[in-house]
Design a protein around this motif. Structure first.
Motif, mmCIF file in Angstrom:
data_model
loop_
_atom_site.group_PDB
_atom_site.id
_atom_site.type_symbol
_atom_site.label_atom_id
_atom_site.label_comp_id
_atom_site.label_asym_id
_atom_site.label_seq_id
_atom_site.Cartn_x
_atom_site.Cartn_y
_atom_site.Cartn_z
ATOM 1 N N GLU A 141 0.832 -1.210 0.000
ATOM 2 C CA GLU A 141 0.000 0.000 0.000
ATOM 3 C C GLU A 141 0.867 1.261 0.000
ATOM 4 O O GLU A 141 0.682 2.169 0.816
ATOM 5 C CB GLU A 141 -0.970 -0.021 1.176
ATOM 6 C CG GLU A 141 -1.954 -1.170 1.107
ATOM 7 C CD GLU A 141 -2.911 -1.218 2.286
ATOM 8 O OE1 GLU A 141 -2.981 -0.233 3.060
ATOM 9 O OE2 GLU A 141 -3.595 -2.245 2.421
ATOM 10 N N ASP A 142 1.836 1.302 -0.915
ATOM 11 C CA ASP A 142 2.755 2.431 -1.085
ATOM 12 C C ASP A 142 3.641 2.700 0.129
ATOM 13 O O ASP A 142 4.163 3.799 0.296
ATOM 14 C CB ASP A 142 2.006 3.710 -1.484
ATOM 15 C CG ASP A 142 1.532 3.656 -2.919
ATOM 16 O OD1 ASP A 142 2.157 2.921 -3.722
ATOM 17 O OD2 ASP A 142 0.551 4.341 -3.245
ATOM 18 N N GLU A 143 3.806 1.730 0.967
ATOM 19 C CA GLU A 143 4.722 1.834 2.101
ATOM 20 C C GLU A 143 5.841 0.811 1.909
ATOM 21 O O GLU A 143 5.602 -0.310 1.483
ATOM 22 C CB GLU A 143 3.999 1.550 3.424
ATOM 23 C CG GLU A 143 2.951 2.574 3.799
ATOM 24 C CD GLU A 143 3.544 3.922 4.192
ATOM 25 O OE1 GLU A 143 4.677 3.951 4.723
ATOM 26 O OE2 GLU A 143 2.875 4.934 3.950
ATOM 27 N N MET A 144 7.065 1.225 2.240
ATOM 28 C CA MET A 144 8.213 0.336 2.135
ATOM 29 C C MET A 144 8.161 -0.699 3.251
ATOM 30 O O MET A 144 7.970 -0.360 4.412
ATOM 31 C CB MET A 144 9.513 1.121 2.253
ATOM 32 C CG MET A 144 10.754 0.268 2.297
ATOM 33 S SD MET A 144 11.199 -0.438 0.717
ATOM 34 C CE MET A 144 11.834 0.999 -0.083
ATOM 35 N N ALA A 145 8.299 -1.953 2.858
ATOM 36 C CA ALA A 145 8.327 -3.045 3.828
ATOM 37 C C ALA A 145 9.381 -4.047 3.368
ATOM 38 O O ALA A 145 9.941 -3.910 2.283
ATOM 39 C CB ALA A 145 6.956 -3.706 3.923
ATOM 40 N N PHE A 146 9.659 -5.033 4.202
ATOM 41 C CA PHE A 146 10.642 -6.056 3.871
ATOM 42 C C PHE A 146 10.086 -7.429 4.197
ATOM 43 O O PHE A 146 9.411 -7.611 5.195
ATOM 44 C CB PHE A 146 11.941 -5.870 4.662
ATOM 45 C CG PHE A 146 12.679 -4.623 4.341
ATOM 46 C CD1 PHE A 146 13.538 -4.582 3.265
ATOM 47 C CD2 PHE A 146 12.515 -3.485 5.108
ATOM 48 C CE1 PHE A 146 14.233 -3.426 2.956
ATOM 49 C CE2 PHE A 146 13.198 -2.331 4.818
ATOM 50 C CZ PHE A 146 14.062 -2.286 3.735
ATOM 51 N N VAL A 147 10.406 -8.375 3.344
ATOM 52 C CA VAL A 147 10.235 -9.782 3.662
ATOM 53 C C VAL A 147 11.608 -10.215 4.165
ATOM 54 O O VAL A 147 12.620 -9.945 3.523
ATOM 55 C CB VAL A 147 9.836 -10.600 2.408
ATOM 56 C CG1 VAL A 147 9.850 -12.087 2.716
ATOM 57 C CG2 VAL A 147 8.487 -10.145 1.895
ATOM 58 N N ARG A 148 11.655 -10.860 5.322
ATOM 59 C CA ARG A 148 12.934 -11.311 5.876
ATOM 60 C C ARG A 148 12.964 -12.823 5.899
ATOM 61 O O ARG A 148 12.039 -13.466 6.400
ATOM 62 C CB ARG A 148 13.143 -10.776 7.285
ATOM 63 C CG ARG A 148 13.377 -9.288 7.323
ATOM 64 C CD ARG A 148 13.606 -8.821 8.713
ATOM 65 N NE ARG A 148 12.429 -9.184 9.511
ATOM 66 C CZ ARG A 148 12.248 -8.837 10.762
ATOM 67 N NH1 ARG A 148 13.146 -8.142 11.391
ATOM 68 N NH2 ARG A 148 11.162 -9.188 11.409
ATOM 69 N N LEU A 149 14.026 -13.381 5.352
ATOM 70 C CA LEU A 149 14.221 -14.832 5.366
ATOM 71 C C LEU A 149 15.375 -15.140 6.296
ATOM 72 O O LEU A 149 16.431 -14.510 6.222
ATOM 73 C CB LEU A 149 14.564 -15.345 3.967
ATOM 74 C CG LEU A 149 13.577 -15.045 2.840
ATOM 75 C CD1 LEU A 149 14.134 -15.537 1.515
ATOM 76 C CD2 LEU A 149 12.239 -15.688 3.132
ATOM 77 N N SER A 150 15.190 -16.118 7.171
ATOM 78 C CA SER A 150 16.290 -16.558 8.032
ATOM 79 C C SER A 150 16.405 -18.078 7.929
ATOM 80 O O SER A 150 15.431 -18.776 7.627
ATOM 81 C CB SER A 150 16.067 -16.109 9.470
ATOM 82 O OG SER A 150 14.885 -16.667 9.982
ATOM 83 N N PHE A 151 17.606 -18.559 8.189
ATOM 84 C CA PHE A 151 17.907 -19.969 8.037
ATOM 85 C C PHE A 151 18.640 -20.473 9.262
ATOM 86 O O PHE A 151 19.517 -19.796 9.781
ATOM 87 C CB PHE A 151 18.772 -20.196 6.793
ATOM 88 C CG PHE A 151 18.179 -19.598 5.556
ATOM 89 C CD1 PHE A 151 17.248 -20.282 4.815
ATOM 90 C CD2 PHE A 151 18.541 -18.319 5.143
ATOM 91 C CE1 PHE A 151 16.688 -19.724 3.695
ATOM 92 C CE2 PHE A 151 17.981 -17.749 4.026
ATOM 93 C CZ PHE A 151 17.051 -18.448 3.296
ATOM 94 N N ASP A 152 18.281 -21.671 9.676
ATOM 95 C CA ASP A 152 18.982 -22.285 10.799
ATOM 96 C C ASP A 152 20.257 -22.977 10.335
ATOM 97 O O ASP A 152 21.251 -23.000 11.023
ATOM 98 C CB ASP A 152 18.091 -23.320 11.499
ATOM 99 C CG ASP A 152 16.896 -22.655 12.165
ATOM 100 O OD1 ASP A 152 17.043 -21.506 12.643
ATOM 101 O OD2 ASP A 152 15.826 -23.275 12.210
ATOM 102 N N LYS A 153 20.202 -23.535 9.122
ATOM 103 C CA LYS A 153 21.310 -24.340 8.631
ATOM 104 C C LYS A 153 21.510 -24.053 7.152
ATOM 105 O O LYS A 153 20.557 -23.964 6.397
ATOM 106 C CB LYS A 153 20.973 -25.820 8.822
ATOM 107 C CG LYS A 153 22.084 -26.755 8.540
ATOM 108 C CD LYS A 153 21.650 -28.169 8.908
ATOM 109 C CE LYS A 153 22.708 -29.160 8.503
ATOM 110 N NZ LYS A 153 22.288 -30.522 8.719
ATOM 111 N N ILE A 154 22.763 -23.882 6.725
ATOM 112 C CA ILE A 154 23.057 -23.556 5.327
ATOM 113 C C ILE A 154 23.336 -24.806 4.509
ATOM 114 O O ILE A 154 22.884 -24.930 3.414
ATOM 115 C CB ILE A 154 24.223 -22.561 5.231
ATOM 116 C CG1 ILE A 154 23.782 -21.233 5.823
ATOM 117 C CG2 ILE A 154 24.665 -22.374 3.798
ATOM 118 C CD1 ILE A 154 24.840 -20.199 5.877
ATOM 119 N N ASN A 155 24.094 -25.732 5.021
ATOM 120 C CA ASN A 155 24.422 -26.913 4.207
ATOM 121 C C ASN A 155 23.961 -28.187 4.866
ATOM 122 O O ASN A 155 23.481 -28.212 5.931
ATOM 123 C CB ASN A 155 25.916 -26.989 3.903
ATOM 124 C CG ASN A 155 26.776 -26.923 5.139
ATOM 125 O OD1 ASN A 155 26.302 -26.726 6.244
ATOM 126 N ND2 ASN A 155 28.046 -27.070 4.940
#
Length: 155
Positions: A141-155
């Motif tokens: 709605e014309d406001e800046m927001a972020f989707v945040r992705l986090s991970f517990d384990k990479i490999n």
């Protein structure tokens, strides 16, 4: 237009494009160029179809471009300082929705893992990593927001 990425990391330039998962790595200290190829377990490694380059109408171009997006598309890799790894999004678009994938690489661009991100249904817009998370810009709605992705384990 073909999307091409040139990203600097330490003394290296990483060259990528949306057609293939392969990456070129130019080491400025040794004046050497390396090709890194990958074998995905969950997507194609490159686009396979042939596409028309010339079109008589805008509709023909848009139809061919939609067909182009229905195959795998690779984005530029980006560095996560906290996790000490690169991430790279790829996606397949179909009828306005996207299947989005994320691949992780170590600092030498060796593939660590890959996953489908079912919570993302559109091609990731501008994004970056901060505090061990991936931040993706989103307009709500014309406001800046972020989707945040986090991970517990990479490999």
């Amino acid at each position: 237009p073909l999307e091409i990425g040139i990203d600097k990391f330490d003394n290296k330039l990483i060259l990528s494009n949306e057609i293939t998962s392969s990456l070129l790595w130019f080491d400025t200290e040794t004046d050497s160029l390396f090709l890194k190829s990958y074998k995905s377990q969950i997507t194609a490694n490159q686009k396979e179809r042939k596409y028309k380059i010339e079109h008589e109408t805008t509709e023909q171009f848009e139809s061919e471009f939609a067909r182009y997006r229905e195959e795998i598309n690779f984005m530029s890799p980006f560095w996560d300082e906290d996790k000490q790894c690169f991430y790279r999004f790829s996606y397949i678009e179909n009828s306005g929705k996207a299947s989005v994938y994320l691949t992780a690489y170590d600092k030498n661009l060796n593939q660590l893992g890959e996953t489908l991100l079912p919570q993302l249904t559109k091609k990731p817009s501008n994004h970056f990593s901060k505090d061990g998370k991936i931040w993706i810009y989103k307009n709500i709605e014309d406001e800046m927001a972020f989707v945040r992705l986090s991970f517990d384990k990479i490999n």
